[in-house]
Design a protein around this motif. Structure first.
Motif, short mmCIF file in Angstrom:
data_model
loop_
_atom_site.label_atom_id
_atom_site.label_comp_id
_atom_site.label_asym_id
_atom_site.label_seq_id
_atom_site.Cartn_x
_atom_site.Cartn_y
_atom_site.Cartn_z
N SER A 35 3.34 15.10 1.71
CA SER A 35 3.46 13.70 1.30
C SER A 35 3.39 12.78 2.53
O SER A 35 2.79 11.70 2.46
CB SER A 35 4.72 13.45 0.47
OG SER A 35 5.84 13.99 1.10
N GLY A 36 3.97 13.21 3.64
CA GLY A 36 3.91 12.41 4.87
C GLY A 36 2.47 12.25 5.35
O GLY A 36 2.06 11.14 5.72
N ALA A 72 1.93 2.76 -3.65
CA ALA A 72 3.02 2.40 -4.57
C ALA A 72 3.06 3.36 -5.75
O ALA A 72 4.13 3.86 -6.12
CB ALA A 72 2.85 0.96 -5.04
N ILE A 73 1.90 3.63 -6.33
CA ILE A 73 1.84 4.51 -7.51
C ILE A 73 2.27 5.94 -7.15
O ILE A 73 3.07 6.56 -7.85
CB ILE A 73 0.42 4.50 -8.14
CG1 ILE A 73 0.16 3.15 -8.79
CG2 ILE A 73 0.26 5.62 -9.15
CD1 ILE A 73 -1.28 2.92 -9.23
N VAL A 74 1.75 6.44 -6.03
CA VAL A 74 2.09 7.82 -5.63
C VAL A 74 3.58 7.93 -5.31
O VAL A 74 4.24 8.89 -5.71
CB VAL A 74 1.21 8.28 -4.44
CG1 VAL A 74 1.68 9.62 -3.90
CG2 VAL A 74 -0.25 8.40 -4.87
N LEU A 75 4.13 6.93 -4.61
CA LEU A 75 5.56 6.99 -4.29
C LEU A 75 6.41 6.97 -5.56
O LEU A 75 7.36 7.75 -5.70
CB LEU A 75 5.97 5.83 -3.38
CG LEU A 75 7.44 5.88 -2.96
CD1 LEU A 75 7.67 6.97 -1.92
CD2 LEU A 75 7.93 4.55 -2.40
N ALA A 76 6.04 6.09 -6.51
CA ALA A 76 6.79 6.02 -7.77
C ALA A 76 6.71 7.36 -8.51
O ALA A 76 7.72 7.86 -9.02
CB ALA A 76 6.24 4.90 -8.64
N TYR A 77 5.53 7.95 -8.53
CA TYR A 77 5.35 9.24 -9.20
C TYR A 77 6.20 10.33 -8.55
O TYR A 77 6.89 11.10 -9.23
CB TYR A 77 3.85 9.63 -9.17
CG TYR A 77 3.57 10.94 -9.86
CD1 TYR A 77 3.44 11.01 -11.24
CD2 TYR A 77 3.47 12.12 -9.14
CE1 TYR A 77 3.20 12.20 -11.88
CE2 TYR A 77 3.24 13.33 -9.76
CZ TYR A 77 3.10 13.37 -11.14
OH TYR A 77 2.88 14.56 -11.76
N LEU A 78 6.16 10.37 -7.22
CA LEU A 78 6.93 11.41 -6.50
C LEU A 78 8.44 11.20 -6.69
O LEU A 78 9.18 12.17 -6.87
CB LEU A 78 6.58 11.40 -5.01
CG LEU A 78 5.16 11.84 -4.64
CD1 LEU A 78 4.97 11.82 -3.13
CD2 LEU A 78 4.85 13.23 -5.17
N LEU A 79 8.88 9.95 -6.65
CA LEU A 79 10.31 9.69 -6.83
C LEU A 79 10.77 10.08 -8.23
O LEU A 79 11.88 10.56 -8.43
CB LEU A 79 10.61 8.20 -6.61
CG LEU A 79 10.70 7.71 -5.17
CD1 LEU A 79 10.86 6.19 -5.14
CD2 LEU A 79 11.87 8.36 -4.44
N HIS A 80 9.89 9.87 -9.20
CA HIS A 80 10.26 10.16 -10.59
C HIS A 80 10.22 11.65 -10.90
O HIS A 80 11.11 12.17 -11.56
CB HIS A 80 9.33 9.40 -11.52
CG HIS A 80 9.84 9.32 -12.92
ND1 HIS A 80 10.93 8.55 -13.27
CD2 HIS A 80 9.43 9.93 -14.06
CE1 HIS A 80 11.16 8.68 -14.56
NE2 HIS A 80 10.28 9.51 -15.06
#
Lengths: 160, 96
Positions: free
Chosen positions: A106-107, A137-145
């Motif tokens: 992810s980094g 933004a979309i990828v971060l939201a997906y990973l956090l969820h």
């Protein structure tokens, strides 16, 4: 204390793994940030990417970058502090090889998007800032969820 | 690569759940874990004691805002044992 001999059947092992999958899933749901906080964190992260790509010398987007960075870090701090108050401390550093691999991947992805977005934007492709910001933004939201602890959450709805 | 070993200490239902929850977090409070497992204080304490005796678990009492809270986490040994146990279960299922 440890007895290395196995004396369970495949059915029992499968049942145990199924139970673990349910426990993992419900635990991850307990740990992950609420949806509104996920959206806020993702928004500011996207804004950071966009602002960094749009910055030219000392234009106004530098201010945007500073503000969005502060807001992003504040939202992360809020998530960690509120979790602590609720009696759960989410993992910040990876604890297993699989988690190390997940953090590394992810980094690399986020770093590559930020660098590419900036490079394309500076070279005249202005829309790259919008695309890069939205993508991060979309990828971060997906990973956090879905990957709040580095384990994929199966949304089977059979628990909680 | 994880050390693949079936561990009967971890395999007991409640202890397996405790390990799964602790493996997903850095630390969790005793009360939260008890509510999640829906067991009594004494039952949870008994399982935690067994894991602590095997050095799989770290329990720390810390005071916060005048209230003492017990924070639980898996030790490095415990995390390795849990991952090894998971790998062993997958091997058993996979070998059929």
């Amino acid at each position: 204390m440890k007895n290395k001999e196995q004396n369970i059947s495949a059915e029992e092992a499968k049942l145990a793994l199924d139970n673990l999958a349910n426990i993992d899933s419900s635990t991850n749901k307990l740990i992950r940030p609420p949806l509104w906080l996920t959206v806020i964190m993702a928004f500011f992260y996207g804004m950071m990417t966009f602002s960094w790509a749009s910055t030219r010398h000392e234009n106004l987007w530098m201010l945007g970058l500073i503000i969005s960075s502060i807001c992003f870090l504040a939202s992360v701090a809020f998530y960690l502090y509120s979790s602590h108050l609720l009696g759960i401390k989410p993992k910040v550093l990876p604890k297993s090889r699989a988690e190390c691999f997940y953090h590394l991947l992810s980094g690399i992805f986020f770093g590559a998007v930020i660098i590419l977005t900036r490079a394309l934007s500076v070279n005249g492709f202005e829309y790259s800032a919008y695309i890069g910001g939205l993508l991060n933004a979309i990828v971060l939201a997906y990973l956090l969820h879905h990957y709040s602890t580095g384990n994929y959450i199966k949304d089977n709805g059979n628990h909680e | 690569m994880n050390n693949v070993s079936f561990d009967p200490l971890i395999h007991a239902q409640n202890r397996l759940q405790i390990c799964a929850i602790l493996a997903a977090t850095a630390e969790i409070e005793f009360k939260v874990l008890r509510e999640k497992l829906e067991v009594s204080d004494s039952v949870l304490s008994k399982h935690l004691k067994a894991l602590e005796d095997a050095q799989y678990l770290c329990a720390q009492k810390r005071s916060n805002m005048g209230r003492q809270r017990t924070w639980l986490s898996l030790s490095k040994t415990g995390r390795e044992a849990y991952n090894g146990h998971l790998a062993a279960l997958r091997n058993i299922v996979g070998s059929v």
